[in-house]
Design an enzyme around this catalytic site. Structure first.
Site, PDB file in Angstrom:
ATOM      1  N   LYS A  67       0.810  -1.212   0.000  1.00 25.91           N
ATOM      2  CA  LYS A  67       0.000   0.000   0.000  1.00 25.91           C
ATOM      3  C   LYS A  67       0.846   1.266   0.000  1.00 25.91           C
ATOM      4  O   LYS A  67       0.459   2.288  -0.572  1.00 25.91           O
ATOM      5  CB  LYS A  67      -0.951   0.004   1.198  1.00 25.91           C
ATOM      6  CG  LYS A  67      -2.050  -1.041   1.109  1.00 25.91           C
ATOM      7  CD  LYS A  67      -3.037  -0.909   2.257  1.00 25.91           C
ATOM      8  CE  LYS A  67      -4.184  -1.906   2.115  1.00 25.91           C
ATOM      9  NZ  LYS A  67      -5.180  -1.756   3.202  1.00 25.91           N
ATOM     10  N   LYS A  77     -13.684  -0.419  -6.609  1.00 28.68           N
ATOM     11  CA  LYS A  77     -14.370   0.820  -6.992  1.00 28.68           C
ATOM     12  C   LYS A  77     -13.378   1.881  -7.451  1.00 28.68           C
ATOM     13  O   LYS A  77     -13.759   2.885  -8.045  1.00 28.68           O
ATOM     14  CB  LYS A  77     -15.210   1.348  -5.839  1.00 28.68           C
ATOM     15  CG  LYS A  77     -14.442   2.077  -4.758  1.00 28.68           C
ATOM     16  CD  LYS A  77     -15.387   2.896  -3.915  1.00 28.68           C
ATOM     17  CE  LYS A  77     -14.637   3.903  -3.060  1.00 28.68           C
ATOM     18  NZ  LYS A  77     -15.533   4.861  -2.393  1.00 28.68           N
ATOM     19  N   LYS A 122      -8.193  -7.418  -8.634  1.00 29.45           N
ATOM     20  CA  LYS A 122      -9.416  -7.534  -7.855  1.00 29.45           C
ATOM     21  C   LYS A 122     -10.436  -6.501  -8.317  1.00 29.45           C
ATOM     22  O   LYS A 122     -10.077  -5.397  -8.712  1.00 29.45           O
ATOM     23  CB  LYS A 122      -9.115  -7.313  -6.363  1.00 29.45           C
ATOM     24  CG  LYS A 122      -8.450  -8.479  -5.667  1.00 29.45           C
ATOM     25  CD  LYS A 122      -8.171  -8.172  -4.216  1.00 29.45           C
ATOM     26  CE  LYS A 122      -9.432  -7.977  -3.408  1.00 29.45           C
ATOM     27  NZ  LYS A 122      -9.168  -7.782  -1.962  1.00 29.45           N
TER      28      LYS A 122
END
Length: 334
Positions: free
Chosen positions: A114, A201, A198
């Site tokens: 991340k 959104k 994956k």
């Protein structure tokens, strides 16, 4: 002591929930409520470890609450609450900051993923959020935690913290080491545009995902436009890594019907994806559209949703504060 078989599970209130969220977490929550005492937490404190918009975060809390209830989680028999409404989470996280070791955090692979190439600019919260996650779980003395593959390492850290706390303070197994629940039927849903990523959104194209509030026409459109390949359905979908988009559609069909992927392929062997997509679209409409309509209905009554969260927070505070008082006595913070 905690009741037998208690679960704590969190979901970040990101809003605009999609099929990946449903099969990756929410559907599993619905099944678990039949066997466990469940605490379902809207993890808004975790959500602020990266850049966010305060007003959007607030709106997303109500939308996520609506999605949980619309999907079948009973707020009368389960505790649905907002993480930040229970201050004991932050208090226990600090105690665990002083229990956990820096070396443990440096091994967390999700932080590396991340934070990207420039770790120095990442927030401290992004590095230490696994400690907050441990506090979330142990604060309620949960016996079990549903986790995906990407969270197994964090649960191991939680278990390490529990063991070290008990040993450091000679606490006679005050904290149980929670067991992971990794459902066999949990499905990792991938993007309809790129089967190696994956469903998310954050992907620019809305055609990459099935949102829980999509209507029937939009669902059919997205499935028809979903990327596949020119080959027919065959065993090669499972045996080769060269057909990720085809594998993804088979996986979604499998999740919707409860059939194994192998059985789905056997039933459709040799047929074209054009025919398969029509059936998949109808299955999605049957499953998702009732949930979407209920989400829209619930969102139109924010007072009702806020009352669910208020009631849940009150129950969560009672359990959390009782346990925190015991913890403070053990560590000398009284």
């Amino acid at each position: 002591m905690t009741q037998n078989k208690r679960i704590l599970s969190g979901i970040q209130p990101t809003g605009n929930l999609h099929l990946g969220n449903y099969f990756g977490a929410i559907n599993n929550f619905v099944l678990l409520q039949k066997e466990y005492e469940c605490f379902f937490m809207l993890a808004n404190m975790h959500a602020i470890t990266v850049k966010y918009e305060p007003q959007i975060l607030e709106d997303n809390i109500l939308e996520t609450t609506a999605a949980l209830v619309a999907s079948g989680i009973d707020p009368k028999n389960n505790t649905i609450f907002v993480q930040s409404s229970v201050s004991a989470h932050a208090e226990l996280a600090w105690i665990f900051n002083c229990t956990a070791r820096i070396g443990w955090l440096n091994r967390m692979t999700q932080f590396k993923e991340k934070a990207g190439s420039n770790k120095e600019k990442a927030s401290v919260g992004l590095l230490t959020y696994p400690i907050l996650m441990a506090a979330d779980i142990l604060l309620y003395r949960a016996t079990h935690v549903p986790v995906g593959e990407d969270q197994k390492q964090h649960l191991e850290l939680c278990r390490d913290i529990a063991i070290k706390f008990n040993n450091d303070f000679k606490a006679n197994d005050f904290f149980v080491t929670p067991e992971p629940i990794i459902p066999e039927n949990i499905s990792r849903v991938m993007s309809l545009r790129d089967g190696t990523k994956k469903m998310s959104k954050s992907e620019e194209s809305d055609l990459s995902r099935i949102n829980l509030t999509d209507d029937a026409d939009l669902i059919l459109k997205k499935i028809q436009k979903g990327k596949t390949d020119s080959e027919a359905i065959s065993e090669s979908i499972l045996k080769s890594n060269t057909r990720p988009e085809a594998r993804n559609l088979i996986n979604i069909f499998s999740a919707l019907t409860g059939k194994k992927m192998q059985d789905v392929i056997t039933n459709w062997n040799g047929k074209a994806f054009s025919e398969f997509k029509k059936e998949l679209g109808l299955l999605l409409i049957e499953k998702i559209c009732p949930i979407g309509k209920e989400i829209i209905k619930l969102k139109s009554d924010p007072v009702f949703l806020k009352q669910i969260l208020k009631d849940g927070s009150k129950k969560a505070q009672e359990v959390a504060n009782t346990n925190l008082m015991e913890i403070k006595k053990i560590v000398g913070l009284v």
